[in-house]
Scaffold this motif. Structure first.
Motif, short mmCIF file in Angstrom:
data_model
loop_
_atom_site.label_atom_id
_atom_site.label_comp_id
_atom_site.label_asym_id
_atom_site.label_seq_id
_atom_site.Cartn_x
_atom_site.Cartn_y
_atom_site.Cartn_z
N ASN A 42 -7.00 1.80 10.20
CA ASN A 42 -7.21 0.39 10.56
C ASN A 42 -8.67 0.00 10.72
O ASN A 42 -8.99 -0.97 11.42
CB ASN A 42 -6.41 0.04 11.83
CG ASN A 42 -4.93 0.17 11.62
OD1 ASN A 42 -4.41 -0.21 10.57
ND2 ASN A 42 -4.24 0.75 12.59
N TYR A 61 -0.32 -10.68 -5.50
CA TYR A 61 -1.13 -9.50 -5.24
C TYR A 61 -0.92 -8.46 -6.33
O TYR A 61 -0.02 -8.59 -7.17
CB TYR A 61 -0.79 -8.90 -3.87
CG TYR A 61 -1.30 -9.75 -2.74
CD1 TYR A 61 -2.56 -9.52 -2.20
CD2 TYR A 61 -0.52 -10.78 -2.23
CE1 TYR A 61 -3.03 -10.31 -1.17
CE2 TYR A 61 -1.00 -11.58 -1.20
CZ TYR A 61 -2.25 -11.34 -0.67
OH TYR A 61 -2.73 -12.12 0.34
N TRP A 63 -1.69 -3.96 -7.31
CA TRP A 63 -2.20 -2.63 -6.97
C TRP A 63 -3.21 -2.23 -8.03
O TRP A 63 -2.96 -2.38 -9.22
CB TRP A 63 -1.09 -1.58 -6.98
CG TRP A 63 -0.21 -1.60 -5.78
CD1 TRP A 63 1.07 -2.04 -5.72
CD2 TRP A 63 -0.53 -1.12 -4.48
NE1 TRP A 63 1.57 -1.88 -4.45
CE2 TRP A 63 0.60 -1.31 -3.67
CE3 TRP A 63 -1.67 -0.56 -3.91
CZ2 TRP A 63 0.62 -0.96 -2.33
CZ3 TRP A 63 -1.65 -0.21 -2.58
CH2 TRP A 63 -0.51 -0.41 -1.80
N TRP A 76 -4.85 -2.61 -2.51
CA TRP A 76 -3.98 -3.79 -2.52
C TRP A 76 -4.90 -4.99 -2.48
O TRP A 76 -5.67 -5.17 -1.54
CB TRP A 76 -3.06 -3.74 -1.30
CG TRP A 76 -2.11 -4.87 -1.14
CD1 TRP A 76 -2.13 -5.84 -0.18
CD2 TRP A 76 -0.94 -5.13 -1.92
NE1 TRP A 76 -1.06 -6.67 -0.33
CE2 TRP A 76 -0.31 -6.27 -1.39
CE3 TRP A 76 -0.36 -4.51 -3.03
CZ2 TRP A 76 0.86 -6.80 -1.92
CZ3 TRP A 76 0.80 -5.04 -3.56
CH2 TRP A 76 1.40 -6.17 -3.00
N SER A 105 -5.63 2.07 5.67
CA SER A 105 -4.42 2.36 6.42
C SER A 105 -3.88 3.71 6.00
O SER A 105 -3.65 3.95 4.82
CB SER A 105 -3.36 1.28 6.18
OG SER A 105 -2.20 1.57 6.90
N CYS A 108 0.53 2.62 5.92
CA CYS A 108 0.72 1.17 5.85
C CYS A 108 2.19 0.79 6.01
O CYS A 108 3.03 1.16 5.19
CB CYS A 108 0.18 0.65 4.52
SG CYS A 108 0.32 -1.12 4.34
N SER A 109 2.49 0.05 7.07
CA SER A 109 3.88 -0.37 7.32
C SER A 109 4.35 -1.38 6.28
O SER A 109 5.53 -1.46 5.97
CB SER A 109 4.00 -0.96 8.72
OG SER A 109 3.14 -2.08 8.86
N GLU A 110 3.43 -2.12 5.70
CA GLU A 110 3.77 -3.11 4.68
C GLU A 110 4.16 -2.45 3.35
O GLU A 110 4.89 -3.02 2.56
CB GLU A 110 2.57 -4.04 4.46
CG GLU A 110 2.84 -5.20 3.53
CD GLU A 110 1.63 -6.11 3.38
OE1 GLU A 110 1.62 -6.90 2.43
OE2 GLU A 110 0.70 -6.04 4.21
N HIS A 111 3.66 -1.22 3.13
CA HIS A 111 3.90 -0.54 1.86
C HIS A 111 4.58 0.81 2.03
O HIS A 111 4.21 1.79 1.38
CB HIS A 111 2.58 -0.40 1.09
CG HIS A 111 1.96 -1.72 0.77
ND1 HIS A 111 0.79 -2.13 1.33
CD2 HIS A 111 2.42 -2.73 -0.01
CE1 HIS A 111 0.52 -3.35 0.89
NE2 HIS A 111 1.49 -3.74 0.08
N HIS A 118 -6.47 -2.34 1.98
CA HIS A 118 -6.22 -3.76 1.73
C HIS A 118 -7.57 -4.43 1.52
O HIS A 118 -8.37 -4.54 2.46
CB HIS A 118 -5.47 -4.39 2.90
CG HIS A 118 -4.03 -3.97 2.97
ND1 HIS A 118 -3.02 -4.88 3.09
CD2 HIS A 118 -3.45 -2.76 2.90
CE1 HIS A 118 -1.86 -4.24 3.11
NE2 HIS A 118 -2.10 -2.93 3.00
#
Length: 171
Positions: A42, A61, A63, A76, A105, A108-111, A118
């Motif tokens: 982070n 977005y 990659w 990202w 990250s 990464c909780s988003e990925h 990011h």
């Protein structure tokens, strides 16, 4: 002799005390990020490397993978930013060298728990280009010689097999 040895030890200690690891303009090696993921998690980082493979569009977005020679990492970023990359490294191209500033990250909780960066800013440092691969005369010659040798071996093998078959049928 003893004084020279003491002086050498003293100089080594002084040098070691003032030696500071440096990196170009705060650029972090990708392998260093991965090996010290907990410390960089982070945090805003700057990474630089060759864009490789291709941009994988995901709507607004995308990659993009970059490789700095120590390792590779997924970035990202906005699709519009990914479109600024002209060349991606592969067997026929040297990819654009990009400098990315973004949030690292380690999970990464988003990925889905992946390691990624990011992107908040991208800069093209050096444009990539196509690579003209030339096959050397030595390689062409070696291939021709080996091909001829294989033909000779195949001819001898089939001739011996035919002769053996004829002897087997006679008896």
């Amino acid at each position: 002799m003893y004084k020279a040895f003491k002086a050498l030890i003293l100089m080594t200690l002084i040098t070691a005390c003032f030696a500071v690891p440096v990196s170009a303009a705060g650029i972090t090696e990708i392998n260093g990020l991965i090996e010290n993921a907990a410390a960089f998690n982070n945090q805003t980082v700057t990474v630089q490397g060759e864009a490789i493979g291709e941009a994988l569009d995901r709507g607004e977005y995308a990659w993009v993978n970059i490789n700095d020679g120590t390792n590779a990492i997924g970035i990202w970023l906005k699709s519009s930013d990914a479109e600024t990359i002209t060349y991606f490294g592969d067997y026929k191209h040297i990819g654009d060298t990009v400098r990315i500033i973004g949030i690292f990250s380690r999970d990464c909780s988003e990925h889905g728990g992946d390691v990624d960066v990011h992107c908040s800013s991208i800069e093209i440092i050096k444009k990539g280009h196509p690579v003209n691969e030339e096959v050397s005369f030595t390689k062409v010659s070696a291939a021709a010689i080996l091909f001829c040798a294989a033909l000779i071996v195949a001819y001898i093998y089939f001739r011996m097999a035919k002769k053996s078959k004829q002897q087997y049928n006679v008896h």
